[in-house]
Design a protein around this motif. Structure first.
Motif, PDB file in Angstrom:
ATOM      1  N   LYS A 151       0.819  -1.201   0.000  1.00  0.00           N
ATOM      2  CA  LYS A 151       0.000   0.000   0.000  1.00  0.00           C
ATOM      3  C   LYS A 151       0.861   1.263   0.000  1.00  0.00           C
ATOM      4  N   GLY A 152       2.019   1.179   0.691  1.00  0.00           N
ATOM      5  CA  GLY A 152       2.928   2.333   0.743  1.00  0.00           C
ATOM      6  C   GLY A 152       3.477   2.709  -0.616  1.00  0.00           C
ATOM      7  N   ASN A 153       3.724   1.707  -1.461  1.00  0.00           N
ATOM      8  CA  ASN A 153       4.234   1.977  -2.809  1.00  0.00           C
ATOM      9  C   ASN A 153       3.190   2.706  -3.658  1.00  0.00           C
ATOM     10  N   LEU A 154       1.927   2.313  -3.514  1.00  0.00           N
ATOM     11  CA  LEU A 154       0.864   2.990  -4.244  1.00  0.00           C
ATOM     12  C   LEU A 154       0.725   4.439  -3.782  1.00  0.00           C
ATOM     13  N   LYS A 155       0.853   4.648  -2.476  1.00  0.00           N
ATOM     14  CA  LYS A 155       0.761   5.990  -1.920  1.00  0.00           C
ATOM     15  C   LYS A 155       1.847   6.896  -2.476  1.00  0.00           C
ATOM     16  N   GLY A 156       3.069   6.334  -2.588  1.00  0.00           N
ATOM     17  CA  GLY A 156       4.175   7.104  -3.179  1.00  0.00           C
ATOM     18  C   GLY A 156       3.960   7.366  -4.658  1.00  0.00           C
ATOM     19  N   HIS A 157       3.375   6.376  -5.359  1.00  0.00           N
ATOM     20  CA  HIS A 157       3.114   6.532  -6.786  1.00  0.00           C
ATOM     21  C   HIS A 157       2.088   7.635  -7.065  1.00  0.00           C
ATOM     22  N   MET A 158       1.082   7.734  -6.213  1.00  0.00           N
ATOM     23  CA  MET A 158       0.014   8.708  -6.429  1.00  0.00           C
ATOM     24  C   MET A 158       0.519  10.150  -6.424  1.00  0.00           C
ATOM     25  N   ARG A 159       1.681  10.380  -5.791  1.00  0.00           N
ATOM     26  CA  ARG A 159       2.235  11.748  -5.750  1.00  0.00           C
ATOM     27  C   ARG A 159       2.669  12.215  -7.142  1.00  0.00           C
ATOM     28  N   LYS A 160       2.901  11.258  -8.049  1.00  0.00           N
ATOM     29  CA  LYS A 160       3.240  11.648  -9.428  1.00  0.00           C
ATOM     30  C   LYS A 160       2.055  12.327 -10.096  1.00  0.00           C
ATOM     31  N   HIS A 161       0.866  11.869  -9.752  1.00  0.00           N
ATOM     32  CA  HIS A 161      -0.337  12.455 -10.341  1.00  0.00           C
ATOM     33  C   HIS A 161      -0.776  13.717  -9.599  1.00  0.00           C
TER      34      HIS A 161
ATOM     35  N   GLY B  47       1.246  15.651  -7.739  1.00  0.00           N
ATOM     36  CA  GLY B  47       2.303  16.657  -7.669  1.00  0.00           C
ATOM     37  C   GLY B  47       2.770  16.941  -6.244  1.00  0.00           C
ATOM     38  N   GLU B  48       2.286  16.183  -5.308  1.00  0.00           N
ATOM     39  CA  GLU B  48       2.669  16.384  -3.900  1.00  0.00           C
ATOM     40  C   GLU B  48       4.141  16.027  -3.682  1.00  0.00           C
ATOM     41  N   LYS B  49       4.843  16.897  -2.941  1.00  0.00           N
ATOM     42  CA  LYS B  49       6.251  16.673  -2.597  1.00  0.00           C
ATOM     43  C   LYS B  49       6.451  16.949  -1.102  1.00  0.00           C
ATOM     44  N   PRO B  50       6.185  15.930  -0.277  1.00  0.00           N
ATOM     45  CA  PRO B  50       6.201  16.153   1.167  1.00  0.00           C
ATOM     46  C   PRO B  50       7.580  16.141   1.823  1.00  0.00           C
ATOM     47  N   PHE B  51       8.610  15.750   1.085  1.00  0.00           N
ATOM     48  CA  PHE B  51       9.953  15.648   1.673  1.00  0.00           C
ATOM     49  C   PHE B  51      10.814  16.834   1.214  1.00  0.00           C
ATOM     50  N   SER B  52      11.154  17.711   2.130  1.00  0.00           N
ATOM     51  CA  SER B  52      11.874  18.958   1.802  1.00  0.00           C
ATOM     52  C   SER B  52      13.265  18.961   2.398  1.00  0.00           C
ATOM     53  N   CYS B  53      14.180  19.584   1.663  1.00  0.00           N
ATOM     54  CA  CYS B  53      15.552  19.771   2.130  1.00  0.00           C
ATOM     55  C   CYS B  53      15.593  20.999   3.033  1.00  0.00           C
ATOM     56  N   GLN B  54      16.089  20.839   4.247  1.00  0.00           N
ATOM     57  CA  GLN B  54      16.140  21.936   5.199  1.00  0.00           C
ATOM     58  C   GLN B  54      17.264  22.927   4.921  1.00  0.00           C
ATOM     59  N   ILE B  55      18.141  22.571   3.966  1.00  0.00           N
ATOM     60  CA  ILE B  55      19.267  23.459   3.636  1.00  0.00           C
ATOM     61  C   ILE B  55      18.915  24.415   2.494  1.00  0.00           C
ATOM     62  N   CYS B  56      18.379  23.849   1.389  1.00  0.00           N
ATOM     63  CA  CYS B  56      18.093  24.695   0.227  1.00  0.00           C
ATOM     64  C   CYS B  56      16.612  24.801  -0.104  1.00  0.00           C
TER      65      CYS B  56
ATOM     66  N   SER C  16      14.617  22.511  -1.453  1.00  0.00           N
ATOM     67  CA  SER C  16      14.134  21.649  -2.530  1.00  0.00           C
ATOM     68  C   SER C  16      13.196  20.586  -1.958  1.00  0.00           C
ATOM     69  N   ALA C  17      12.144  20.252  -2.752  1.00  0.00           N
ATOM     70  CA  ALA C  17      11.150  19.288  -2.298  1.00  0.00           C
ATOM     71  C   ALA C  17      11.105  18.084  -3.229  1.00  0.00           C
ATOM     72  N   PHE C  18      10.734  16.915  -2.670  1.00  0.00           N
ATOM     73  CA  PHE C  18      10.765  15.672  -3.429  1.00  0.00           C
ATOM     74  C   PHE C  18       9.534  14.823  -3.091  1.00  0.00           C
ATOM     75  N   THR C  19       9.206  13.932  -4.022  1.00  0.00           N
ATOM     76  CA  THR C  19       8.026  13.076  -3.826  1.00  0.00           C
ATOM     77  C   THR C  19       8.338  11.851  -2.971  1.00  0.00           C
ATOM     78  N   HIS C  20       9.604  11.455  -2.953  1.00  0.00           N
ATOM     79  CA  HIS C  20      10.000  10.275  -2.190  1.00  0.00           C
ATOM     80  C   HIS C  20      11.127  10.605  -1.215  1.00  0.00           C
ATOM     81  N   LYS C  21      11.152   9.908  -0.117  1.00  0.00           N
ATOM     82  CA  LYS C  21      12.178  10.114   0.909  1.00  0.00           C
ATOM     83  C   LYS C  21      13.556   9.723   0.382  1.00  0.00           C
ATOM     84  N   ALA C  22      13.593   8.668  -0.441  1.00  0.00           N
ATOM     85  CA  ALA C  22      14.872   8.227  -1.017  1.00  0.00           C
ATOM     86  C   ALA C  22      15.483   9.301  -1.898  1.00  0.00           C
TER      87      ALA C  22
END
Length: 403
Positions: A359-369, A371-380, A382-388
């Motif tokens: 289920k977690g993989n589907l949840k991560g996949h849905m962010r492609k549709h 546009g959600e990017k919940p993982f942000s870099c605290q230095i610059c 930048s935001a990303f869809t996946h933690k990796a």
């Protein structure tokens, strides 16, 4: 029975009856005085009746004891009373000593019973399941599990238990009593078992090791359960379909698939195979959270939820994959993991048809549709869809490249 014990009491009752018949309202001068006197006489009569019953019961016991266990000539001639025998038993010297731990006992029978702790001897066996015990009383308690007898009941919630100690522990849920305190952090617990489990958080001690894979556990029971992953032992069998399982919890859950769910919830329509499960489910609607974590304050209306939550603190993972040996703290996690082996992909994307076993993989996949990017870099920023992806990005700032 000898009339010597009964006649004096009967005479006293006759005297009271005589007084009650002689005295009348004019003789007392007022109703209040007559009422008081009559109440005293009735109270005295009841006390005498109770005494009479006690005398009768005592005489019956003595008659039964004389019939079944005749007193020896030696004891009768000595004229030694029962109280003096009791005092003698408790004051006599403990002349029988254990060579292993230096414990001493007043009789050889008590010493023999004690030695079983060191020898491991268990002479009392259950004829139904083969379990053996060192004490006859423990076998008697065990048999209640086969008969289903639960003689100890809670007066508050009608729960019943096999042993008095289980009821005593259960009552702390209602009273809120927590007599066992951690000497390190001051947390208090309702049972000594929970305190001992909590202490491992401070010590980090895991004294039970698996000789096969070197995994360590807090409790011996957890190690014993884990070893079955390596041995393949499946000692818990379903009597209906003959399926076998390595864990009792798994069998218990499996048995519910056979039972008819005859207890429906009138509020939400959920149905249960056990009345106890329905009763517990009703707490979800009433908002009652009777089961609380003594470590972090987490609370739940369902006892099973609290049991699963406690594994966060203990590190226990009782649900193991019988294919690859991976273990999980929750049954639902194991169920999801099994999709990897079966190839089943029940989680599908309704937009593009992507499917996954997790289920977690589907949840991560849905962010492609989305546009959600919940993982942000605290230095610059930048935001990303996946933690990796964020982890890979951080190597730009740290200079450490990770794949």
């Amino acid at each position: 029975m000898n009339n010597t014990y009964i006649l004096p009491v009967i005479k006293e009752i006759d005297i009271i009856k005589k007084y009650l018949s002689i005295f009348c309202e004019p003789a007392f001068g007022c109703r209040h005085l007559k009422f008081t006197f009559t109440r005293v006489l009735i109270s005295t009569t009841l006390s005498i009746v109770v005494s009479l019953k006690q005398i009768i019961q005592q005489k019956k016991k003595m008659a039964t004891r004389t019939k079944d266990e005749p007193v020896s000539d030696t004891s009768s001639s000595s004229g030694e009373s029962e109280p003096s025998k009791h005092i003698k038993t408790n004051t006599e010297k403990k002349t029988f000593s254990c060579d292993t731990c230096d414990s001493s006992f007043s009789s050889q029978t008590d010493l023999k019973r004690h030695l079983r702790k060191h020898t491991g001897e268990k002479p009392y066996s259950c004829e139904k399941c083969g379990s053996s015990f060192s004490l006859k009383g423990n076998l008697k308690k065990h048999m209640q599990r086969h008969t289903g007898e639960k003689p100890f009941s809670c007066d508050i919630c009608d729960s019943s238990f096999f042993q008095r100690s289980h009821l005593k522990y259960h009552l702390t849920i209602h009273t809120g009593e927590k007599p066992f305190t951690c000497g390190t952090c001051g947390c208090s617990f309702s049972s000594k078992t929970n305190l001992n489990r909590h202490v491992h958080i401070h010590t980090g001690e895991k004294s039970f090791y698996c000789h096969v894979c070197k995994s360590s556990f807090y409790r011996q029971a957890d190690l014993k359960r884990h070893v079955r992953v390596h041995t393949g032992e499946k000692k818990f069998s379903c009597e209906i379909c003959k399926s076998s399982f390595s864990r009792k919890e798994t069998l218990k859950g499996h048995m519910q698939t056979h039972g008819e769910k005859t207890f429906p919830c009138e509020i939400c329509g959920s149905s249960f195979s056990l009345k106890a499960n329905l009763k517990e489910h009703m707490h979800v609607h009433t908002g009652k959270r009777l089961f609380s974590c003594e470590i972090c304050g987490y609370s739940s209306p369902i006892k099973g939820n609290l049991k699963g939550h406690m594994r966060v603190h203990t590190g226990e993972k009782p649900f193991s994959c019988e294919v690859c040996g991976s273990s999980f703290s929750h049954k639902a996690s194991l169920k999801l993991h099994m999709h990897i082996h079966t190839g089943q992909k029940p989680f599908s994307c309704k937009i593009c048809g992507y499917s996954s076993s997790l289920k977690g993989n589907l949840k991560g996949h849905m962010r492609k549709h989305t546009g959600e990017k919940p993982f942000s870099c605290q230095i610059c920023g930048s935001a990303f869809t996946h933690k990796a992806s964020l982890k890979t990005h951080l190597s730009i700032h740290t200079g450490l490249y990770t794949r």
